[in-house]
Design a protein around this motif. Sequence first.
Motif, mmCIF file in Angstrom:
data_model
loop_
_atom_site.group_PDB
_atom_site.id
_atom_site.type_symbol
_atom_site.label_atom_id
_atom_site.label_comp_id
_atom_site.label_asym_id
_atom_site.label_seq_id
_atom_site.Cartn_x
_atom_site.Cartn_y
_atom_site.Cartn_z
ATOM 1 N N TYR A 25 0.358 -1.523 0.333
ATOM 2 C CA TYR A 25 -0.129 -0.406 0.058
ATOM 3 C C TYR A 25 0.648 1.899 -0.175
ATOM 4 C CZ TYR A 25 0.891 0.459 4.833
ATOM 5 O OH TYR A 25 2.093 0.362 6.440
ATOM 6 N N SER A 26 2.297 0.862 0.076
ATOM 7 C CA SER A 26 2.852 2.406 0.330
ATOM 8 C C SER A 26 3.856 2.583 -0.876
ATOM 9 C CB SER A 26 3.899 2.271 1.274
ATOM 10 O OG SER A 26 5.239 1.148 0.929
ATOM 11 N N TYR A 27 3.644 2.326 -1.744
ATOM 12 C CA TYR A 27 4.297 2.465 -2.900
ATOM 13 C C TYR A 27 3.049 2.625 -4.444
ATOM 14 C CZ TYR A 27 7.620 0.108 -1.012
ATOM 15 O OH TYR A 27 8.236 -0.464 0.074
ATOM 16 N N SER A 28 3.597 3.610 -4.945
ATOM 17 C CA SER A 28 2.492 3.685 -6.708
ATOM 18 C C SER A 28 3.126 3.707 -7.812
ATOM 19 C CB SER A 28 2.799 5.396 -6.198
ATOM 20 O OG SER A 28 3.302 5.972 -6.345
ATOM 21 N N GLU A 29 4.373 3.553 -7.511
ATOM 22 C CA GLU A 29 5.008 3.080 -8.852
ATOM 23 C C GLU A 29 5.128 4.206 -9.896
ATOM 24 O OE1 GLU A 29 4.786 -0.869 -10.648
ATOM 25 O OE2 GLU A 29 4.329 -2.172 -8.087
ATOM 26 N N GLY A 30 5.214 4.815 -9.627
ATOM 27 C CA GLY A 30 5.625 6.155 -10.581
ATOM 28 C C GLY A 30 4.422 6.890 -11.079
ATOM 29 N N GLN B 276 10.459 14.063 -6.124
ATOM 30 C CA GLN B 276 9.499 14.814 -6.117
ATOM 31 C C GLN B 276 9.567 15.458 -4.536
ATOM 32 O OE1 GLN B 276 6.001 13.324 -7.779
ATOM 33 N NE2 GLN B 276 4.907 13.937 -5.971
ATOM 34 N N TYR B 277 8.620 17.077 -4.704
ATOM 35 C CA TYR B 277 9.148 18.360 -3.387
ATOM 36 C C TYR B 277 8.052 17.154 -1.931
ATOM 37 C CZ TYR B 277 8.830 21.537 0.025
ATOM 38 O OH TYR B 277 8.871 22.599 1.253
ATOM 39 N N THR B 278 7.212 17.003 -2.649
ATOM 40 C CA THR B 278 6.063 16.298 -1.698
ATOM 41 C C THR B 278 5.754 15.101 -1.944
ATOM 42 O OG1 THR B 278 4.035 17.284 -2.334
ATOM 43 C CG2 THR B 278 5.639 18.439 -0.600
ATOM 44 N N ARG B 279 5.396 13.883 -1.547
ATOM 45 C CA ARG B 279 4.606 12.806 -1.663
ATOM 46 C C ARG B 279 4.569 12.147 -0.572
ATOM 47 N NH1 ARG B 279 9.879 9.498 -3.571
ATOM 48 N NH2 ARG B 279 10.964 9.365 -1.526
ATOM 49 N N THR C 190 -5.821 1.558 -5.717
ATOM 50 C CA THR C 190 -6.417 2.180 -5.041
ATOM 51 C C THR C 190 -5.468 3.092 -4.477
ATOM 52 O OG1 THR C 190 -6.678 -0.053 -4.261
ATOM 53 C CG2 THR C 190 -5.771 1.634 -1.901
ATOM 54 N N ALA C 191 -4.275 3.345 -5.064
ATOM 55 C CA ALA C 191 -3.487 4.269 -4.979
ATOM 56 C C ALA C 191 -3.803 5.928 -5.522
ATOM 57 C CB ALA C 191 -1.542 4.714 -5.289
ATOM 58 N N GLY C 192 -4.949 4.697 -7.144
ATOM 59 C CA GLY C 192 -5.140 6.203 -7.243
ATOM 60 C C GLY C 192 -6.370 6.956 -7.115
ATOM 61 N N ILE C 193 -7.058 5.774 -6.359
ATOM 62 C CA ILE C 193 -8.420 6.247 -5.591
ATOM 63 C C ILE C 193 -7.645 7.350 -4.130
ATOM 64 C CG2 ILE C 193 -10.298 5.851 -4.194
ATOM 65 C CD1 ILE C 193 -10.199 2.897 -5.444
ATOM 66 N N LYS C 194 -6.694 7.817 -4.205
ATOM 67 C CA LYS C 194 -6.220 8.559 -2.706
ATOM 68 C C LYS C 194 -5.264 9.381 -3.751
ATOM 69 C CE LYS C 194 -4.936 4.862 0.252
ATOM 70 N NZ LYS C 194 -3.610 4.005 0.738
ATOM 71 N N LEU C 195 -5.383 9.333 -4.775
ATOM 72 C CA LEU C 195 -3.997 10.471 -5.118
ATOM 73 C C LEU C 195 -5.067 11.194 -6.212
ATOM 74 C CD1 LEU C 195 -0.906 8.353 -6.181
ATOM 75 C CD2 LEU C 195 -1.439 10.422 -4.323
#
Length: 217
Positions: free
Chosen positions: A20-25, A210-213, A154-159
């Motif tokens: 869950y802690s990875y978005s792969e770019g 990336q400055y914030t992530r 799931t990453a896309g839903i959050k971001l």
Amino acid sequence: MSNLLNLLQLASPTIPIGAYSYSEGLENLIALEIITNKEQLKNWLNTELNHGSIGIETAVMIRGYQSIQKQQIDNLEYWNNWLSASRETSELREQSWQMGKSLLKLLLDLGVTNQIDPPCNYAIAYAIGAATWDIPLRDATLAYLHSWTTNLVTAGIKLIPLGQTHGQQILRDLHDSIRINADRILDLEDHQLFTCNWGLSLASMNHQSQYTRLFRS
């Protein structure tokens, strides 16, 4: 039934390996507004399933599975090293190693023998679990691709952000692509293991600075 339950446990999003802690770019692509909505996310994931490095990763998982079945540990180590060398960026390699280490430890705690020295890629650790638990190879392959897709949805839903229903619609729409690519990858010969993945590579490299992530990669 026991094989099915083992597969559900191995591919579950609740398995404690830190996926869950990875978005792969993906986080970088969203920050740059390359991906801003449901359709763009679905198209990106579909392209990755068809042409991206997840196909190579899955092909290595299949070879790891077959190595365990045949008790060819040297071959297992070969494919583990091959996959480490093929990772596009240090972030993607570290992700694979961290998840592999966590899954190997969990499998050991669950009574599955640890058959490879670290660093171990996640695809290889997954292969060890699937083969040791006698999960049919095609089922393990489908679940591997489905688990990867679910994590990035799931990453896309959050971001982006998106609603949970949109996420489920994307996942449902990608079922045919998951099935078709699972069958395609199962038929790949060793000399066909290549990919065109410069989009992911650039996104992953940009994500490092990336400055914030929110995500680790």
